[in-house]
Design an enzyme around this catalytic site. Structure first.
Site, PDB file in Angstrom:
ATOM      1  N   ARG A 191     -11.177 -37.500 -30.937  1.00 37.85           N
ATOM      2  CA  ARG A 191      -9.738 -37.368 -31.595  1.00 37.85           C
ATOM      3  C   ARG A 191      -9.904 -35.868 -32.446  1.00 37.85           C
ATOM      4  O   ARG A 191     -10.972 -35.508 -33.037  1.00 37.85           O
ATOM      5  CB  ARG A 191      -9.152 -38.159 -32.528  1.00 37.85           C
ATOM      6  CG  ARG A 191      -8.907 -39.435 -31.959  1.00 37.85           C
ATOM      7  CD  ARG A 191      -7.535 -39.305 -30.926  1.00 37.85           C
ATOM      8  NE  ARG A 191      -7.271 -40.664 -30.430  1.00 37.85           N
ATOM      9  CZ  ARG A 191      -7.583 -41.047 -29.134  1.00 37.85           C
ATOM     10  NH1 ARG A 191      -8.407 -40.557 -28.322  1.00 37.85           N
ATOM     11  NH2 ARG A 191      -7.270 -42.226 -28.467  1.00 37.85           N
ATOM     12  N   HIS A 200      -7.383 -33.390 -22.789  1.00 42.42           N
ATOM     13  CA  HIS A 200      -7.415 -34.651 -23.251  1.00 42.42           C
ATOM     14  C   HIS A 200      -7.899 -35.470 -21.930  1.00 42.42           C
ATOM     15  O   HIS A 200      -6.957 -36.324 -21.570  1.00 42.42           O
ATOM     16  CB  HIS A 200      -6.233 -35.121 -23.941  1.00 42.42           C
ATOM     17  CG  HIS A 200      -6.720 -36.615 -24.377  1.00 42.42           C
ATOM     18  ND1 HIS A 200      -6.082 -37.022 -26.042  1.00 42.42           N
ATOM     19  CD2 HIS A 200      -7.302 -37.720 -24.506  1.00 42.42           C
ATOM     20  CE1 HIS A 200      -6.503 -37.984 -26.096  1.00 42.42           C
ATOM     21  NE2 HIS A 200      -7.334 -38.656 -25.139  1.00 42.42           N
TER      22      HIS A 200
HETATM   23  P1  NDP Z   1     -15.712 -48.588 -30.306  1.00 47.54           P
HETATM   24  O1  NDP Z   1     -14.972 -49.208 -31.214  1.00 47.54           O
HETATM   25  O2  NDP Z   1     -16.254 -49.365 -29.116  1.00 47.54           O
HETATM   26  O3  NDP Z   1     -16.874 -47.904 -31.033  1.00 47.54           O
HETATM   27  C1  NDP Z   1     -16.687 -47.081 -32.235  1.00 47.54           C
HETATM   28  C2  NDP Z   1     -18.111 -46.678 -32.716  1.00 47.54           C
HETATM   29  O4  NDP Z   1     -17.724 -45.806 -33.904  1.00 47.54           O
HETATM   30  C3  NDP Z   1     -18.638 -47.915 -33.264  1.00 47.54           C
HETATM   31  O5  NDP Z   1     -19.932 -47.707 -32.833  1.00 47.54           O
HETATM   32  C4  NDP Z   1     -18.579 -48.019 -34.522  1.00 47.54           C
HETATM   33  O6  NDP Z   1     -19.547 -48.386 -35.517  1.00 47.54           O
HETATM   34  C5  NDP Z   1     -18.396 -46.496 -35.120  1.00 47.54           C
HETATM   35  N1  NDP Z   1     -17.612 -46.326 -36.296  1.00 47.54           N
HETATM   36  C6  NDP Z   1     -16.357 -46.469 -36.590  1.00 47.54           C
HETATM   37  N2  NDP Z   1     -15.871 -46.090 -37.923  1.00 47.54           N
HETATM   38  C7  NDP Z   1     -17.247 -45.757 -38.307  1.00 47.54           C
HETATM   39  C8  NDP Z   1     -17.301 -45.005 -39.743  1.00 47.54           C
HETATM   40  N3  NDP Z   1     -16.697 -44.918 -40.541  1.00 47.54           N
HETATM   41  N4  NDP Z   1     -18.765 -44.571 -39.833  1.00 47.54           N
HETATM   42  C9  NDP Z   1     -19.598 -44.771 -38.772  1.00 47.54           C
HETATM   43  N5  NDP Z   1     -19.446 -45.296 -37.676  1.00 47.54           N
HETATM   44  C10 NDP Z   1     -18.015 -45.590 -37.212  1.00 47.54           C
HETATM   45  O7  NDP Z   1     -14.879 -47.434 -29.627  1.00 47.54           O
HETATM   46  P2  NDP Z   1     -15.043 -46.949 -28.132  1.00 47.54           P
HETATM   47  O8  NDP Z   1     -16.565 -46.476 -27.752  1.00 47.54           O
HETATM   48  O9  NDP Z   1     -14.380 -47.819 -26.968  1.00 47.54           O
HETATM   49  O10 NDP Z   1     -14.036 -45.604 -28.302  1.00 47.54           O
HETATM   50  C11 NDP Z   1     -14.389 -44.568 -29.031  1.00 47.54           C
HETATM   51  C12 NDP Z   1     -13.188 -43.554 -29.169  1.00 47.54           C
HETATM   52  O11 NDP Z   1     -12.997 -42.541 -28.094  1.00 47.54           O
HETATM   53  C13 NDP Z   1     -11.838 -44.025 -29.063  1.00 47.54           C
HETATM   54  O12 NDP Z   1     -11.456 -44.581 -30.302  1.00 47.54           O
HETATM   55  C14 NDP Z   1     -10.809 -42.843 -28.708  1.00 47.54           C
HETATM   56  O13 NDP Z   1     -10.538 -42.081 -29.871  1.00 47.54           O
HETATM   57  C15 NDP Z   1     -11.870 -42.189 -28.128  1.00 47.54           C
HETATM   58  N6  NDP Z   1     -11.711 -41.858 -26.601  1.00 47.54           N
HETATM   59  C16 NDP Z   1     -11.272 -40.731 -25.866  1.00 47.54           C
HETATM   60  C17 NDP Z   1     -10.905 -40.521 -24.625  1.00 47.54           C
HETATM   61  C18 NDP Z   1     -10.657 -39.199 -24.211  1.00 47.54           C
HETATM   62  O14 NDP Z   1     -10.419 -39.017 -22.887  1.00 47.54           O
HETATM   63  N7  NDP Z   1     -11.131 -38.129 -24.868  1.00 47.54           N
HETATM   64  C19 NDP Z   1     -10.887 -41.798 -23.802  1.00 47.54           C
HETATM   65  C20 NDP Z   1     -11.250 -43.153 -24.407  1.00 47.54           C
HETATM   66  C21 NDP Z   1     -11.423 -43.305 -25.618  1.00 47.54           C
HETATM   67  P3  NDP Z   1     -19.884 -50.010 -35.391  1.00 47.54           P
HETATM   68  O15 NDP Z   1     -20.338 -50.060 -34.041  1.00 47.54           O
HETATM   69  O16 NDP Z   1     -20.624 -50.492 -36.463  1.00 47.54           O
HETATM   70  O17 NDP Z   1     -18.522 -50.913 -35.532  1.00 47.54           O
HETATM   71  C1  OXD Z   2      -8.215 -43.430 -25.268  1.00 49.00           C
HETATM   72  C2  OXD Z   2      -7.598 -41.888 -24.737  1.00 49.00           C
HETATM   73  O1  OXD Z   2      -7.859 -43.745 -26.479  1.00 49.00           O
HETATM   74  O2  OXD Z   2      -7.496 -41.714 -23.710  1.00 49.00           O
HETATM   75  O3  OXD Z   2      -8.314 -44.355 -24.184  1.00 49.00           O
HETATM   76  O4  OXD Z   2      -7.670 -41.092 -25.650  1.00 49.00           O
END
Ligand code: NDP
Ligand code: OXD
Length: 309
Positions: free
Chosen positions: A224, A272
């Site tokens: 983001r 995006h």
């Molecule tokens: P997940 O929830 O599977 O993974 C999130 C990871 O971030 C986890 O490993 C989590 O740790 C870690 N995390 C969260 N908060 C913290 C923190 N405060 N400190 C350290 N680590 C943290 O999410 P996804 O992998 O499915 O997606 C990630 C993001 O990708 C989405 O939220 C979205 O914003 C973005 N996205 C963007 C897209 C695009 O087209 N640009 C498409 C899809 C997603 P833990 O494992 O320990 O919980």
């Molecule tokens: C998502 C994205 O969160 O596309 O899936 O950003």
């Protein structure tokens, strides 16, 4: 009971056929054809307007059309106690991995320099380290981060990931929590952001954290826009501390035409588009959630209350 689909500002027509095919027995309504709001028990949403979900009095589940749920949690009037389900879709992980590999290789093989040189008709070769000599750091070693990390490992990169809890992923070093963030950044040549946007991760990559990266590090942000402090990134690019940034997400989207990122010679912008949701696979996954809801089974991929993801 009925399902209601609403994708603000993103069209949505491509969802009609896949949703109906995945849930032929469900009454699926598409905004603005709500009918009686009291009949809606599940909302399938992307960026719902603030306060709107609270107008559905019998809502039992909110399903995100994307992996991120920040677009839902920004609503300060969310109906209390209604589970929010994030989208965990293998097709999205595949798409994200393709994009991350493309961008990491772009930075690894100095493609930003070669593209600039072509514009200037300059014939000059740069060093060519091997992947195993390049340290990749993935901020957010979750569903998408793990998938991308494993693909990068298979190309030979030296991969580490940072998450809230300690991970055990083959051949990927795990760093956990704020206490280990500085050492994680210090061993990262190319930083990949795949974190959810939460109160804890908002503005995480500020000038202090950027300074903890080795000089010449590159950044790939697929998470983001608010994870990074734009002014700090521009300053670090200007001083050469950061060599290049590939950015798919921004504080304001679409990225305003006057934004310096558009014309910065060391910034690559994409709209995006790293991993758009695939309506076909996502509809099948959502049909499972709806089936669980109807049968009273436990809902999976629920947002953990209090964590913001
Ligand atoms: P997940 O929830 O599977 O993974 C999130 C990871 O971030 C986890 O490993 C989590 O740790 C870690 N995390 C969260 N908060 C913290 C923190 N405060 N400190 C350290 N680590 C943290 O999410 P996804 O992998 O499915 O997606 C990630 C993001 O990708 C989405 O939220 C979205 O914003 C973005 N996205 C963007 C897209 C695009 O087209 N640009 C498409 C899809 C997603 P833990 O494992 O320990 O919980
Ligand atoms: C998502 C994205 O969160 O596309 O899936 O950003």
């Amino acid at each position: 009971m009925a399902l209601l689909f609403r994708a603000s500002g993103e069209g949505g027509g491509e969802w009609v056929a896949p949703l109906r095919a995945a849930m032929p027995d469900e009454d699926i309504r598409f905004w603005p054809d709500v009918g009686d709001p009291a009949e809606i028990d599940a909302a399938l949403v992307w960026k719902p307007p603030s306060g709107w979900l609270a107008t559905l009095p019998n809502l039992k589940a909110i399903l995100s059309l994307g992996a991120g749920v920040d677009h839902i949690l920004q609503d300060t009037a969310l109906p209390a106690g209604v589970p929010i389900i994030r989208l965990v879709d293998p097709a999205m992980a595949e798409a994200m991995t393709e994009w991350i590999v493309l961008q990491v290789l772009r930075l690894h093989r100095q493609d930003v320099d070669y593209a600039a040189q072509q514009r200037e008709r300059v014939w000059r070769r740069h060093d060519q380290p091997l992947a195993r000599e390049r340290r990749i750091g993935i901020l957010g070693l979750g569903t998408l981060g793990c998938h991308a990390g494993q693909a990068l490992r298979s190309l030979g990169f030296d991969v580490a990931g940072w998450s809230r809890s300690r991970k055990s992923v083959p051949d990927i070093a795990s760093f956990a929590g704020l206490d280990e963030l500085e050492s994680f950044l210090a061993r990262t040549d190319i930083l990949v952001l795949l974190l959810p946007l939460t109160a804890d991760t908002d503005g995480l990559l500020n000038s202090v954290r950027l300074a903890q990266l080795p000089r010449g590090a590159g950044i790939v942000n697929a998470a983001r826009g608010r994870h990074i402090v734009d002014e700090a990134v521009l300053t670090a690019l200007g001083s050469g501390h950061i060599s290049a940034a590939v950015l798919d997400v921004f504080q304001h989207e679409p990225l305003p035409p006057e934004h310096p990122y558009w014309s910065h010679p060391r910034v690559v912008v994409s709209p995006h588009a790293a991993a758009a949701t695939d309506a076909r696979s996502a509809s099948v996954i959502m049909s499972d959630t709806v089936r669980r809801l109807r049968s009273g089974a436990e809902l999976i991929d629920r947002v953990e209350p209090g964590t913001g993801y």
